[in-house]
Write an enzyme that holds these catalytic residues in place. Structure first.
Site, PDB file in Angstrom:
ATOM      1  N   CYS A 129     111.961  49.356  80.414  1.00 23.31           N
ATOM      2  CA  CYS A 129     112.925  49.193  79.321  1.00 23.31           C
ATOM      3  C   CYS A 129     112.292  49.379  77.941  1.00 23.31           C
ATOM      4  O   CYS A 129     112.841  50.067  77.085  1.00 23.31           O
ATOM      5  CB  CYS A 129     113.598  47.829  79.406  1.00 23.31           C
ATOM      6  N   HIS A 249     115.514  44.014  73.161  1.00 22.89           N
ATOM      7  CA  HIS A 249     114.077  44.121  72.885  1.00 22.89           C
ATOM      8  C   HIS A 249     113.854  44.694  71.486  1.00 22.89           C
ATOM      9  O   HIS A 249     114.527  45.648  71.084  1.00 22.89           O
ATOM     10  CB  HIS A 249     113.399  45.065  73.891  1.00 22.89           C
TER      11      HIS A 249
END
Length: 346
Positions: A129, A249
Protein backbone atom coordinates in the site's frame (compact mmCIF):
# COMPACT_ATOMS: atom_id res chain seq x y z
CA UNK A 1 -18.52 -5.64 -23.18
CA UNK A 2 -18.34 -9.20 -21.87
CA UNK A 3 -19.26 -10.09 -18.32
CA UNK A 4 -16.81 -12.09 -16.22
CA UNK A 5 -16.88 -14.79 -13.58
CA UNK A 6 -15.23 -13.22 -10.50
CA UNK A 7 -14.10 -14.51 -7.12
CA UNK A 8 -13.04 -12.45 -4.09
CA UNK A 9 -10.85 -14.36 -1.65
CA UNK A 10 -10.85 -12.93 1.87
CA UNK A 11 -14.27 -11.39 1.27
CA UNK A 12 -15.03 -10.87 4.96
CA UNK A 13 -11.82 -8.92 5.73
CA UNK A 14 -11.24 -5.17 5.63
CA UNK A 15 -9.69 -5.17 2.15
CA UNK A 16 -12.10 -7.82 0.82
CA UNK A 17 -15.03 -5.66 1.89
CA UNK A 18 -13.48 -2.67 0.11
CA UNK A 19 -12.92 -4.79 -3.01
CA UNK A 20 -16.62 -5.64 -3.12
CA UNK A 21 -17.62 -2.03 -2.54
CA UNK A 22 -15.25 -0.90 -5.31
CA UNK A 23 -16.46 -3.56 -7.76
CA UNK A 24 -20.02 -2.36 -7.10
CA UNK A 25 -19.19 1.35 -7.42
CA UNK A 26 -17.22 0.79 -10.63
CA UNK A 27 -19.98 -1.43 -12.02
CA UNK A 28 -17.37 -4.00 -13.03
CA UNK A 29 -18.94 -6.38 -15.61
CA UNK A 30 -19.72 -9.45 -13.48
CA UNK A 31 -21.56 -12.52 -14.80
CA UNK A 32 -21.17 -14.45 -11.54
CA UNK A 33 -19.57 -13.75 -8.17
CA UNK A 34 -18.05 -16.09 -5.60
CA UNK A 35 -17.18 -14.87 -2.13
CA UNK A 36 -14.50 -17.03 -0.53
CA UNK A 37 -12.90 -17.05 2.91
CA UNK A 38 -11.45 -19.25 5.62
CA UNK A 39 -13.50 -22.15 6.96
CA UNK A 40 -14.18 -20.05 10.08
CA UNK A 41 -15.86 -17.26 8.11
CA UNK A 42 -17.69 -19.49 5.62
CA UNK A 43 -21.46 -19.28 5.89
CA UNK A 44 -21.61 -15.54 6.45
CA UNK A 45 -23.99 -13.64 4.19
CA UNK A 46 -22.83 -10.52 2.33
CA UNK A 47 -24.94 -8.21 0.17
CA UNK A 48 -23.66 -7.13 -3.26
CA UNK A 49 -25.74 -5.03 -5.66
CA UNK A 50 -28.88 -5.83 -3.67
CA UNK A 51 -28.34 -9.59 -3.80
CA UNK A 52 -27.24 -11.74 -0.90
CA UNK A 53 -24.27 -14.09 -1.29
CA UNK A 54 -23.22 -16.83 1.11
CA UNK A 55 -19.49 -16.89 1.74
CA UNK A 56 -17.89 -20.22 0.80
CA UNK A 57 -14.70 -21.83 2.08
CA UNK A 58 -11.77 -21.13 -0.22
CA UNK A 59 -10.66 -24.48 -1.66
CA UNK A 60 -8.96 -25.37 -4.97
CA UNK A 61 -12.29 -26.63 -6.36
CA UNK A 62 -13.99 -23.31 -5.58
CA UNK A 63 -12.15 -21.70 -8.51
CA UNK A 64 -13.75 -23.88 -11.17
CA UNK A 65 -15.21 -21.54 -13.81
CA UNK A 66 -13.66 -18.40 -12.30
CA UNK A 67 -11.96 -16.02 -14.76
CA UNK A 68 -10.54 -13.45 -12.36
CA UNK A 69 -9.81 -13.94 -8.66
CA UNK A 70 -9.01 -11.05 -6.36
CA UNK A 71 -7.02 -12.33 -3.37
CA UNK A 72 -6.65 -10.60 -0.01
CA UNK A 73 -6.54 -13.33 2.60
CA UNK A 74 -2.89 -13.46 3.68
CA UNK A 75 0.30 -14.68 2.06
CA UNK A 76 -0.01 -18.32 3.11
CA UNK A 77 -3.48 -18.56 1.55
CA UNK A 78 -2.22 -16.97 -1.66
CA UNK A 79 0.75 -19.33 -1.89
CA UNK A 80 -1.51 -22.34 -1.41
CA UNK A 81 -4.49 -21.34 -3.55
CA UNK A 82 -3.36 -18.86 -6.23
CA UNK A 83 -1.58 -21.57 -8.29
CA UNK A 84 -4.69 -23.76 -7.92
CA UNK A 85 -6.88 -20.95 -9.24
CA UNK A 86 -4.53 -20.46 -12.21
CA UNK A 87 -4.63 -24.21 -12.97
CA UNK A 88 -8.39 -23.88 -13.30
CA UNK A 89 -8.15 -20.99 -15.75
CA UNK A 90 -8.37 -17.95 -13.48
CA UNK A 91 -6.16 -14.87 -13.55
CA UNK A 92 -5.19 -14.01 -9.98
CA UNK A 93 -4.68 -10.47 -8.70
CA UNK A 94 -2.93 -11.00 -5.38
CA UNK A 95 -2.90 -8.35 -2.67
CA UNK A 96 -0.27 -10.04 -0.45
CA UNK A 97 3.52 -10.05 -0.54
CA UNK A 98 3.58 -13.73 -1.60
CA UNK A 99 4.55 -13.16 -5.25
CA UNK A 100 5.62 -9.52 -5.45
CA UNK A 101 9.32 -10.14 -5.89
CA UNK A 102 8.91 -13.23 -8.10
CA UNK A 103 10.61 -12.33 -11.38
CA UNK A 104 7.89 -14.12 -13.36
CA UNK A 105 5.07 -12.14 -11.73
CA UNK A 106 4.32 -8.55 -12.81
CA UNK A 107 4.02 -6.06 -9.94
CA UNK A 108 1.54 -3.51 -11.23
CA UNK A 109 0.29 0.00 -10.52
CA UNK A 110 -1.80 0.84 -13.63
CA UNK A 111 -0.83 4.54 -13.71
CA UNK A 112 2.84 3.51 -13.73
CA UNK A 113 3.36 0.19 -15.53
CA UNK A 114 0.07 -1.09 -16.95
CA UNK A 115 1.90 -2.63 -19.94
CA UNK A 116 3.59 -5.11 -17.57
CA UNK A 117 0.24 -6.93 -17.39
CA UNK A 118 0.88 -8.32 -20.86
CA UNK A 119 3.67 -10.53 -19.48
CA UNK A 120 1.61 -12.22 -16.76
CA UNK A 121 1.60 -16.00 -16.34
CA UNK A 122 -1.68 -16.18 -14.46
CA UNK A 123 -0.68 -14.27 -11.32
CA UNK A 124 -0.41 -10.48 -10.98
CA UNK A 125 0.86 -8.92 -7.76
CA UNK A 126 -0.63 -5.84 -6.16
CA UNK A 127 2.19 -3.84 -4.52
CA UNK A 128 2.43 -2.80 -0.90
CA UNK A 129 0.00 0.00 0.00
CA UNK A 130 2.70 2.52 0.93
CA UNK A 131 4.66 1.73 -2.24
CA UNK A 132 1.64 2.24 -4.51
CA UNK A 133 0.85 5.79 -3.47
CA UNK A 134 4.49 6.84 -3.64
CA UNK A 135 5.19 5.53 -7.15
CA UNK A 136 1.96 7.05 -8.53
CA UNK A 137 3.24 10.47 -7.40
CA UNK A 138 6.84 9.93 -8.47
CA UNK A 139 6.32 8.37 -11.91
CA UNK A 140 5.45 11.64 -13.75
CA UNK A 141 8.57 13.26 -12.26
CA UNK A 142 10.72 10.24 -13.16
CA UNK A 143 9.46 10.31 -16.76
CA UNK A 144 10.32 13.98 -17.28
CA UNK A 145 13.32 14.62 -15.04
CA UNK A 146 14.71 11.18 -14.20
CA UNK A 147 15.12 9.84 -10.68
CA UNK A 148 18.31 9.09 -8.72
CA UNK A 149 17.32 8.83 -5.09
CA UNK A 150 14.22 8.40 -2.91
CA UNK A 151 14.11 8.74 0.90
CA UNK A 152 10.68 8.10 2.42
CA UNK A 153 9.32 8.22 5.96
CA UNK A 154 5.82 6.80 6.29
CA UNK A 155 3.09 7.56 8.81
CA UNK A 156 0.84 4.56 8.35
CA UNK A 157 -2.72 3.96 9.49
CA UNK A 158 -3.71 1.11 11.78
CA UNK A 159 -6.16 -0.31 9.23
CA UNK A 160 -3.10 -1.59 7.37
CA UNK A 161 -2.75 -4.15 10.18
CA UNK A 162 -6.37 -5.34 9.93
CA UNK A 163 -9.70 -4.98 11.68
CA UNK A 164 -8.44 -6.36 15.00
CA UNK A 165 -5.72 -3.70 15.13
CA UNK A 166 -8.32 -0.97 14.60
CA UNK A 167 -10.35 -2.34 17.50
CA UNK A 168 -7.22 -2.51 19.67
CA UNK A 169 -6.46 1.16 18.96
CA UNK A 170 -10.03 2.22 19.78
CA UNK A 171 -10.15 0.17 22.99
CA UNK A 172 -6.75 1.44 24.15
CA UNK A 173 -7.84 5.04 23.52
CA UNK A 174 -11.00 4.46 25.56
CA UNK A 175 -9.08 2.77 28.37
CA UNK A 176 -6.50 5.59 28.57
CA UNK A 177 -9.20 8.27 28.67
CA UNK A 178 -11.01 6.34 31.42
CA UNK A 179 -7.81 5.71 33.39
CA UNK A 180 -7.93 1.94 32.94
CA UNK A 181 -4.96 -0.39 32.50
CA UNK A 182 -4.58 -2.58 29.43
CA UNK A 183 -2.18 -5.02 27.80
CA UNK A 184 -1.28 -4.47 24.10
CA UNK A 185 -1.73 -7.70 22.14
CA UNK A 186 -1.39 -6.96 18.41
CA UNK A 187 0.78 -4.01 17.39
CA UNK A 188 3.36 -3.49 16.05
CA UNK A 189 3.26 -7.11 14.77
CA UNK A 190 0.95 -9.85 15.98
CA UNK A 191 3.59 -12.56 15.77
CA UNK A 192 6.51 -10.65 17.29
CA UNK A 193 7.87 -10.97 20.84
CA UNK A 194 6.69 -7.62 22.23
CA UNK A 195 3.57 -5.54 21.75
CA UNK A 196 3.26 -1.80 22.32
CA UNK A 197 0.54 0.74 22.90
CA UNK A 198 -0.64 2.40 19.67
CA UNK A 199 -3.09 4.91 21.21
CA UNK A 200 -1.44 8.34 21.58
CA UNK A 201 1.81 6.84 20.29
CA UNK A 202 4.04 6.35 17.23
CA UNK A 203 5.60 2.91 16.70
CA UNK A 204 8.69 2.82 14.43
CA UNK A 205 8.12 -0.80 13.43
CA UNK A 206 5.84 -2.22 10.74
CA UNK A 207 6.37 -5.96 10.16
CA UNK A 208 9.38 -7.93 11.41
CA UNK A 209 12.95 -6.67 11.57
CA UNK A 210 15.38 -8.12 9.04
CA UNK A 211 19.08 -8.84 9.58
CA UNK A 212 20.07 -5.49 8.01
CA UNK A 213 18.10 -3.52 10.63
CA UNK A 214 15.27 -2.58 8.27
CA UNK A 215 11.76 -3.96 8.76
CA UNK A 216 10.13 -6.16 6.14
CA UNK A 217 7.74 -3.28 5.34
CA UNK A 218 10.70 -0.99 4.66
CA UNK A 219 12.38 -3.58 2.45
CA UNK A 220 9.10 -4.05 0.57
CA UNK A 221 9.01 -0.35 -0.26
CA UNK A 222 12.67 -0.37 -1.33
CA UNK A 223 12.54 -3.48 -3.52
CA UNK A 224 9.06 -2.96 -4.96
CA UNK A 225 9.80 0.62 -6.02
CA UNK A 226 12.84 -0.57 -7.98
CA UNK A 227 10.87 -3.41 -9.61
CA UNK A 228 7.83 -1.33 -10.60
CA UNK A 229 9.97 1.44 -12.07
CA UNK A 230 12.41 -1.08 -13.60
CA UNK A 231 15.32 0.79 -11.96
CA UNK A 232 17.59 -1.64 -10.11
CA UNK A 233 20.11 1.19 -9.68
CA UNK A 234 17.65 3.58 -8.00
CA UNK A 235 18.71 4.55 -4.47
CA UNK A 236 15.77 4.02 -2.09
CA UNK A 237 15.64 4.23 1.72
CA UNK A 238 12.55 3.88 3.90
CA UNK A 239 11.50 4.28 7.53
CA UNK A 240 7.98 3.03 8.25
CA UNK A 241 6.03 4.18 11.30
CA UNK A 242 2.57 3.22 12.59
CA UNK A 243 0.39 6.06 13.93
CA UNK A 244 -2.98 5.99 15.73
CA UNK A 245 -4.86 6.93 12.54
CA UNK A 246 -7.62 4.57 11.43
CA UNK A 247 -7.33 4.93 7.64
CA UNK A 248 -5.03 6.86 5.30
CA UNK A 249 -1.27 6.50 4.96
CA UNK A 250 0.87 9.66 4.89
CA UNK A 251 4.44 9.90 3.58
CA UNK A 252 7.21 12.47 3.70
CA UNK A 253 9.27 11.89 0.55
CA UNK A 254 12.61 13.38 -0.49
CA UNK A 255 13.80 12.79 -4.06
CA UNK A 256 16.77 13.67 -6.18
CA UNK A 257 16.21 13.90 -9.92
CA UNK A 258 18.67 13.14 -12.72
CA UNK A 259 18.09 16.60 -14.20
CA UNK A 260 18.29 19.49 -11.78
CA UNK A 261 16.72 22.89 -12.08
CA UNK A 262 13.02 22.09 -12.28
CA UNK A 263 11.01 24.70 -10.42
CA UNK A 264 8.39 23.87 -7.82
CA UNK A 265 5.80 25.41 -10.14
CA UNK A 266 6.85 23.02 -12.93
CA UNK A 267 6.51 20.00 -10.62
CA UNK A 268 3.09 21.21 -9.48
CA UNK A 269 1.94 21.63 -13.09
CA UNK A 270 3.22 18.13 -13.88
CA UNK A 271 1.42 16.51 -10.95
CA UNK A 272 -1.77 18.51 -11.42
CA UNK A 273 -2.43 16.63 -14.69
CA UNK A 274 -0.93 13.25 -13.70
CA UNK A 275 -3.28 10.22 -13.78
CA UNK A 276 -4.54 9.20 -10.36
CA UNK A 277 -3.08 12.28 -8.63
CA UNK A 278 -4.84 15.19 -6.94
CA UNK A 279 -2.61 18.17 -6.20
CA UNK A 280 -3.39 19.96 -2.92
CA UNK A 281 -0.62 22.50 -2.47
CA UNK A 282 -1.32 26.05 -1.34
CA UNK A 283 0.75 26.79 1.79
CA UNK A 284 -0.48 30.39 1.99
CA UNK A 285 -3.98 29.05 2.65
CA UNK A 286 -2.88 25.94 4.61
CA UNK A 287 -3.97 23.61 1.82
CA UNK A 288 -2.20 20.24 1.87
CA UNK A 289 -3.23 16.55 1.90
CA UNK A 290 -4.72 15.13 5.11
CA UNK A 291 -5.35 11.47 5.90
CA UNK A 292 -8.77 12.37 7.34
CA UNK A 293 -9.84 13.86 4.00
CA UNK A 294 -8.53 11.13 1.67
CA UNK A 295 -10.68 8.35 3.14
CA UNK A 296 -13.06 6.89 0.57
CA UNK A 297 -11.25 8.53 -2.36
CA UNK A 298 -9.34 6.63 -5.04
CA UNK A 299 -6.67 9.23 -5.85
CA UNK A 300 -3.23 9.85 -4.43
CA UNK A 301 -2.99 13.33 -2.91
CA UNK A 302 0.24 15.33 -3.15
CA UNK A 303 1.26 18.63 -1.57
CA UNK A 304 3.96 20.54 0.35
CA UNK A 305 6.20 20.35 -2.73
CA UNK A 306 9.35 22.36 -2.13
CA UNK A 307 12.90 22.65 -3.36
CA UNK A 308 15.66 21.31 -1.14
CA UNK A 309 17.69 24.20 0.30
CA UNK A 310 21.06 22.60 -0.46
CA UNK A 311 20.62 20.52 -3.62
CA UNK A 312 19.48 21.85 -6.98
CA UNK A 313 18.07 18.42 -7.90
CA UNK A 314 16.49 17.75 -4.48
CA UNK A 315 12.76 18.08 -3.71
CA UNK A 316 10.46 17.33 -0.78
CA UNK A 317 6.77 16.43 -0.86
CA UNK A 318 3.91 15.05 1.22
CA UNK A 319 1.89 12.13 -0.19
CA UNK A 320 -1.38 10.81 1.26
CA UNK A 321 -3.81 8.10 0.16
CA UNK A 322 -6.53 5.76 1.45
CA UNK A 323 -4.51 2.60 2.11
CA UNK A 324 -7.56 0.34 1.81
CA UNK A 325 -8.52 1.82 -1.58
CA UNK A 326 -5.62 2.92 -3.79
CA UNK A 327 -3.31 0.97 -1.50
CA UNK A 328 -5.27 -2.26 -1.92
CA UNK A 329 -8.85 -2.68 -3.19
CA UNK A 330 -8.96 0.06 -5.85
CA UNK A 331 -5.56 -0.83 -7.29
CA UNK A 332 -6.68 -4.49 -7.51
CA UNK A 333 -9.95 -3.62 -9.26
CA UNK A 334 -8.07 -1.15 -11.46
CA UNK A 335 -5.79 -4.03 -12.53
CA UNK A 336 -8.91 -6.06 -13.37
CA UNK A 337 -10.23 -3.15 -15.44
CA UNK A 338 -6.88 -2.92 -17.22
CA UNK A 339 -7.03 -6.64 -18.03
CA UNK A 340 -10.40 -6.01 -19.67
CA UNK A 341 -9.15 -2.90 -21.50
CA UNK A 342 -6.09 -4.74 -22.84
CA UNK A 343 -8.15 -7.80 -23.85
CA UNK A 344 -6.18 -10.04 -21.54
CA UNK A 345 -9.21 -11.83 -20.04
CA UNK A 346 -10.47 -14.82 -21.98
Amino acid sequence: MSNYHVAVVGATGAVGQQMLKTLEERDFPIASLKLLSSKRSAGKVISFKGKEYTVEEATPEAFEGVQIALFSAGGSVSKALAPEAVKRGAIVVDNTSAFRMDSSVPLVVPEVNEEALKSHNGIIANPNCSTIQMVVALEPIREKYGLKKVVVSTYQAVSGAGLEAIEEMKQQTKDILEGKEFTPEILPVGGDKKHYQIAFNAIPQIDLFQENGYTFEEMKMINETKKIMEMAELEVAATCVRLPVETGHSESVYIETEKGGATVAELKDLLATAPGVTLQDDPANQVYPLASECVGKNDVFVGRIRHDLDRDNGYHMWIVSDNLLKGAAWNSVQIAESLVKLNLLS
